[in-house]
Design a protein around this motif. Structure first.
Motif, PDB file in Angstrom:
ATOM      1  N   GLY A 240       0.670  -1.385  -0.035  1.00 14.82           N
ATOM      2  CA  GLY A 240       0.066  -0.110  -0.005  1.00 14.82           C
ATOM      3  C   GLY A 240       0.580   1.216  -0.059  1.00 14.82           C
ATOM      4  N   PHE A 241       2.079   1.233  -0.009  1.00  9.66           N
ATOM      5  CA  PHE A 241       3.079   2.372  -0.118  1.00  9.66           C
ATOM      6  C   PHE A 241       2.820   2.980  -1.512  1.00  9.66           C
ATOM      7  CE2 PHE A 241       4.105   1.153   4.059  1.00  9.66           C
ATOM      8  CZ  PHE A 241       5.083   1.767   4.631  1.00  9.66           C
ATOM      9  N   THR A 242       2.953   4.279  -1.657  1.00 15.43           N
ATOM     10  CA  THR A 242       3.143   4.852  -2.925  1.00 15.43           C
ATOM     11  C   THR A 242       4.601   4.934  -2.842  1.00 15.43           C
ATOM     12  OG1 THR A 242       3.861   7.279  -1.727  1.00 15.43           O
ATOM     13  CG2 THR A 242       1.357   6.512  -2.269  1.00 15.43           C
ATOM     14  N   LEU A 243       5.131   5.105  -4.299  1.00 13.27           N
ATOM     15  CA  LEU A 243       6.407   5.089  -4.939  1.00 13.27           C
ATOM     16  C   LEU A 243       7.332   5.880  -3.950  1.00 13.27           C
ATOM     17  CD1 LEU A 243       8.461   3.899  -6.651  1.00 13.27           C
ATOM     18  CD2 LEU A 243       7.833   5.608  -8.344  1.00 13.27           C
ATOM     19  N   LEU A 244       6.996   7.201  -3.929  1.00 11.19           N
ATOM     20  CA  LEU A 244       7.717   8.188  -3.345  1.00 11.19           C
ATOM     21  C   LEU A 244       7.879   7.864  -1.874  1.00 11.19           C
ATOM     22  CD1 LEU A 244       6.858  11.617  -4.826  1.00 11.19           C
ATOM     23  CD2 LEU A 244       8.688  10.223  -5.097  1.00 11.19           C
ATOM     24  N   ARG A 245       6.687   7.283  -1.267  1.00 13.14           N
ATOM     25  CA  ARG A 245       6.737   6.837   0.272  1.00 13.14           C
ATOM     26  C   ARG A 245       7.726   6.045   0.403  1.00 13.14           C
ATOM     27  NH1 ARG A 245       1.863   4.728   4.098  1.00 13.14           N
ATOM     28  NH2 ARG A 245       2.578   5.530   5.921  1.00 13.14           N
ATOM     29  N   ALA A 246       7.744   4.716  -0.504  1.00 13.60           N
ATOM     30  CA  ALA A 246       8.470   3.629  -0.472  1.00 13.60           C
ATOM     31  C   ALA A 246      10.028   4.073  -0.530  1.00 13.60           C
ATOM     32  CB  ALA A 246       8.092   2.684  -1.501  1.00 13.60           C
ATOM     33  N   SER A 247      10.247   5.159  -1.418  1.00  8.83           N
ATOM     34  CA  SER A 247      11.688   5.529  -1.629  1.00  8.83           C
ATOM     35  C   SER A 247      12.130   6.294  -0.223  1.00  8.83           C
ATOM     36  CB  SER A 247      11.759   6.325  -2.820  1.00  8.83           C
ATOM     37  OG  SER A 247      11.306   5.575  -4.014  1.00  8.83           O
ATOM     38  N   SER A 248      11.273   6.905   0.301  1.00  8.13           N
ATOM     39  CA  SER A 248      11.293   7.591   1.619  1.00  8.13           C
ATOM     40  C   SER A 248      11.988   6.560   2.448  1.00  8.13           C
ATOM     41  CB  SER A 248      10.541   8.326   2.087  1.00  8.13           C
ATOM     42  OG  SER A 248      10.062   9.419   1.106  1.00  8.13           O
ATOM     43  N   LEU A 249      11.242   5.542   2.593  1.00  4.43           N
ATOM     44  CA  LEU A 249      11.646   4.337   3.421  1.00  4.43           C
ATOM     45  C   LEU A 249      12.938   3.847   3.132  1.00  4.43           C
ATOM     46  CD1 LEU A 249       9.467   1.672   4.877  1.00  4.43           C
ATOM     47  CD2 LEU A 249      11.217   0.957   3.356  1.00  4.43           C
ATOM     48  N   LEU A 250      13.151   3.744   1.883  1.00 10.15           N
ATOM     49  CA  LEU A 250      14.512   3.194   1.634  1.00 10.15           C
ATOM     50  C   LEU A 250      15.681   4.198   1.570  1.00 10.15           C
ATOM     51  CD1 LEU A 250      16.163   0.998  -0.034  1.00 10.15           C
ATOM     52  CD2 LEU A 250      15.443   2.118  -2.146  1.00 10.15           C
ATOM     53  N   SER A 251      15.528   5.461   1.524  1.00  8.96           N
ATOM     54  CA  SER A 251      16.190   6.319   2.003  1.00  8.96           C
ATOM     55  C   SER A 251      16.665   6.421   3.555  1.00  8.96           C
ATOM     56  CB  SER A 251      15.701   7.846   1.567  1.00  8.96           C
ATOM     57  OG  SER A 251      15.799   8.102   0.128  1.00  8.96           O
ATOM     58  N   MET A 252      15.626   6.262   4.209  1.00  9.60           N
ATOM     59  CA  MET A 252      15.967   6.103   5.692  1.00  9.60           C
ATOM     60  C   MET A 252      16.711   4.835   6.029  1.00  9.60           C
ATOM     61  SD  MET A 252      14.760   4.384   8.683  1.00  9.60           S
ATOM     62  CE  MET A 252      12.874   3.888   8.270  1.00  9.60           C
ATOM     63  N   MET A 253      16.467   4.082   5.408  1.00  6.30           N
ATOM     64  CA  MET A 253      17.234   2.713   5.611  1.00  6.30           C
ATOM     65  C   MET A 253      18.683   2.711   5.297  1.00  6.30           C
ATOM     66  SD  MET A 253      16.560  -1.195   4.101  1.00  6.30           S
ATOM     67  CE  MET A 253      14.893  -1.118   4.096  1.00  6.30           C
ATOM     68  N   THR A 254      18.913   3.538   4.333  1.00  6.84           N
ATOM     69  CA  THR A 254      20.288   3.586   3.708  1.00  6.84           C
ATOM     70  C   THR A 254      21.042   4.746   4.450  1.00  6.84           C
ATOM     71  OG1 THR A 254      19.635   4.932   1.818  1.00  6.84           O
ATOM     72  CG2 THR A 254      19.945   2.568   1.317  1.00  6.84           C
ATOM     73  N   ILE A 255      20.358   5.563   5.097  1.00  7.20           N
ATOM     74  CA  ILE A 255      21.133   6.541   6.018  1.00  7.20           C
ATOM     75  C   ILE A 255      21.527   5.853   7.160  1.00  7.20           C
ATOM     76  CG2 ILE A 255      20.695   8.583   7.427  1.00  7.20           C
ATOM     77  CD1 ILE A 255      18.912   9.854   5.231  1.00  7.20           C
ATOM     78  N   ILE A 256      20.437   4.785   7.845  1.00  6.26           N
ATOM     79  CA  ILE A 256      20.974   3.989   8.986  1.00  6.26           C
ATOM     80  C   ILE A 256      22.441   3.198   8.326  1.00  6.26           C
ATOM     81  CG2 ILE A 256      20.091   2.253  10.652  1.00  6.26           C
ATOM     82  CD1 ILE A 256      18.894   5.256  10.785  1.00  6.26           C
ATOM     83  N   GLN A 257      22.189   2.559   7.385  1.00  6.90           N
ATOM     84  CA  GLN A 257      23.316   1.938   6.778  1.00  6.90           C
ATOM     85  C   GLN A 257      24.680   2.554   6.770  1.00  6.90           C
ATOM     86  OE1 GLN A 257      22.850   1.081   2.618  1.00  6.90           O
ATOM     87  NE2 GLN A 257      25.053   0.723   2.584  1.00  6.90           N
ATOM     88  N   ILE A 258      24.526   3.942   6.197  1.00  6.31           N
ATOM     89  CA  ILE A 258      25.817   4.556   6.211  1.00  6.31           C
ATOM     90  C   ILE A 258      26.360   4.803   7.684  1.00  6.31           C
ATOM     91  CG2 ILE A 258      26.699   7.073   6.043  1.00  6.31           C
ATOM     92  CD1 ILE A 258      24.637   7.268   3.470  1.00  6.31           C
ATOM     93  N   ILE A 259      25.502   5.140   8.687  1.00  2.55           N
ATOM     94  CA  ILE A 259      26.098   5.411  10.010  1.00  2.55           C
ATOM     95  C   ILE A 259      26.762   3.987  10.543  1.00  2.55           C
ATOM     96  CG2 ILE A 259      25.133   5.486  12.531  1.00  2.55           C
ATOM     97  CD1 ILE A 259      22.751   7.216  11.333  1.00  2.55           C
ATOM     98  N   PHE A 260      26.163   2.871  10.366  1.00  6.57           N
ATOM     99  CA  PHE A 260      26.750   1.781  10.693  1.00  6.57           C
ATOM    100  C   PHE A 260      28.079   1.248  10.014  1.00  6.57           C
ATOM    101  CE2 PHE A 260      22.847   1.468  13.011  1.00  6.57           C
ATOM    102  CZ  PHE A 260      23.188   1.228  14.485  1.00  6.57           C
ATOM    103  N   ASN A 261      27.941   1.808   8.626  1.00  5.35           N
ATOM    104  CA  ASN A 261      28.944   1.523   7.672  1.00  5.35           C
ATOM    105  C   ASN A 261      30.247   2.139   8.686  1.00  5.35           C
ATOM    106  OD1 ASN A 261      27.742   1.860   4.595  1.00  5.35           O
ATOM    107  ND2 ASN A 261      28.338   0.046   5.497  1.00  5.35           N
ATOM    108  N   LEU A 262      30.356   3.279   9.108  1.00 10.02           N
ATOM    109  CA  LEU A 262      31.355   3.711   9.871  1.00 10.02           C
ATOM    110  C   LEU A 262      31.485   3.287  11.219  1.00 10.02           C
ATOM    111  CD1 LEU A 262      30.969   7.583   9.010  1.00 10.02           C
ATOM    112  CD2 LEU A 262      32.784   6.252   8.602  1.00 10.02           C
ATOM    113  N   LEU A 263      30.439   2.993  11.777  1.00  4.89           N
ATOM    114  CA  LEU A 263      30.470   2.528  13.278  1.00  4.89           C
ATOM    115  C   LEU A 263      31.049   1.351  13.723  1.00  4.89           C
ATOM    116  CD1 LEU A 263      29.766   3.773  16.211  1.00  4.89           C
ATOM    117  CD2 LEU A 263      27.405   2.512  16.009  1.00  4.89           C
ATOM    118  N   PHE A 264      30.493   0.194  13.097  1.00  5.43           N
ATOM    119  CA  PHE A 264      31.004  -1.091  13.273  1.00  5.43           C
ATOM    120  C   PHE A 264      32.326  -1.290  13.122  1.00  5.43           C
ATOM    121  CE2 PHE A 264      26.318  -2.646  13.094  1.00  5.43           C
ATOM    122  CZ  PHE A 264      26.376  -3.204  14.530  1.00  5.43           C
TER     123      PHE A 264
END
Length: 394
Positions: A240-264
């Motif tokens: 039920g997500f729109t394309l833009l809403r789904a892309s925002s979710l993916l963006s949020m996920m990849t921002i968290i990814q970046i943080i842990f790329n550095l942190l771990f």
């Protein structure tokens, strides 16, 4: 001071090269349904656009040591960057499925060569700070993946052209080439391996059981990464997500990814209990998949947030495995080439099965089950990987 400036330039060069190692693949995910509908493709066909380059990254990883000896590390990386930029730009002017496949093939080969060479460079230039530089390397890949995955849909909405949305990422290659040239000119030139240094002094990794365990783990973590990046938008839009809403979710996920790329990598450098961190990361991945599987919008956002942890943590740890087990840059190159050869072949095949299964069942719950199975298999392998060469204890 001069050596410090040289080191900073090299680190920036590694970062900018790494930025270019994911956008040509991760930009496909948000456009998956659009490309499928406009070109009248099956889910299997369109998912091949992400699986093919990953498969090539495995098959052609063994070219890295060969090109290192023929052209040298610096020139090899430069040529591969140019090919990535050129083929990405081609996508902006031709939208046929054949062209998309051919560019995916060439880009996959280029990434295959760059990966082991960067690991060898890190081993050679920063032997005592490998974990820190690996974090920069993985951070660069995370930035490239995040920016392309998050902004591709917005470029498409603004231009109404998925060709432009895919081709625009060639700009990153231009920046990568400029930074690489600045980092490797004059006194900053990377020493090329020659004589005995170009040969592996130990046993071939293909005859080493631990190297095979690393290969399987790398293949599963790469399969998980590309499966999530490719299919999370179709999964949540089906809920039920729109394309833009789904892309925002993916963006949020990849921002968290970046943080842990550095942190771990930094955490592992300070608290080197590898098994503990892997179990934390993998269990968080299972929890994230479970939340998304509920179909609840609020839990889906929470699940995507949590999935950013394994997306960011698994890759840098996987890169550290051969560095910890080897003594020289040439050994690191050989172990990394082997690990990425078999691992990326796995990662090119396994996510493709998701497209095949979805064509047969039209049910994305199976997609989530496959991803959960990848996490479970990695948990099993974690107990064989151990805590590193010195078997650090928590």
């Amino acid at each position: 001071m001069t050596k410090r400036k040289q080191a900073i330039l090299i680190i920036l060069g590694i970062f900018m090269v790494a930025v270019n190692m994911r956008p040509a693949i991760t930009s496909i995910g948000p456009m998956l349904d659009t490309i499928r509908d406009q070109l009248n493709l099956s889910n299997t066909q369109v998912s091949a656009l992400t699986s093919l380059p990953v498969l090539c990254m495995g098959i052609f990883a063994t070219l890295a040591p060969v090109l290192n000896r023929k052209l040298g590390l610096v020139k090899s990386v430069l040529v591969m960057l140019f090919i990535i930029g050129l083929l990405t730009a081609v996508r902006g002017v031709n939208d046929s499925y054949a062209v998309l496949l051919l560019t995916a093939f060439g880009i996959g080969i280029s990434i295959a060569v760059i990966g082991p060479l960067l690991s060898a460079m890190i081993k050679q230039k920063f032997p005592e700070r490998a974990a820190s530089i690996i974090s920069v390397y993985s951070f660069g890949m995370g930035v490239g993946a995040s920016v392309s995955a998050g902004l591709t849909a917005y470029v498409y909405e603004s231009t109404a052209s998925y060709r432009i949305a895919l081709g625009i990422w060639s700009i990153l290659a231009i920046a990568g080439i400029l930074f690489w040239l600045a980092a490797t000119r004059g006194e900053v030139q990377i020493q090329q391996q020659n004589g005995n240094d170009s040969r592996t002094t130990g046993i071939s990794p293909w005859k080493t059981p631990k190297a095979w365990i690393f290969l399987l783990f790398f293949g599963l973590q790469a399969s998980t990464f590309f499966a999530i990046i490719t299919w999370v938008v179709p999964v949540v839009t089906a809920n039920g997500f729109t394309l833009l809403r789904a892309s925002s979710l993916l963006s949020m996920m990849t921002i968290i990814q970046i943080i842990f790329n550095l942190l771990f990598p930094l955490l592992i450098g300070r608290f080197p209990a590898r098994r503990f961190w892997l179990l934390v990361i993998l269990l968080s991945g299972l929890i994230g998949v479970g939340f998304i599987a509920t179909g609840s919008p609020s839990l889906t956002w929470i699940g995507a947030f949590i999935l950013g942890i394994p997306l960011g943590g698994l890759f840098p740890i996987a890169l550290l495995l051969p560095l910890d087990e080897t003594e020289t840059a040439s050994e690191t190159n050989d172990w990394t080439a082997m690990m990425q050869t078999g691992g990326y072949i796995m990662a090119g095949i396994l996510p493709l099965l998701i497209g095949v299964l979805y064509d047969l069942t039209s049910n994305h719950q199976n997609t989530l089950l496959i991803i959960a199975a990848f996490f479970l298999l990695m948990i099993v392998l974690t107990f064989f990987i151990g805590n590193g060469k010195r078997q650090h204890q928590l």
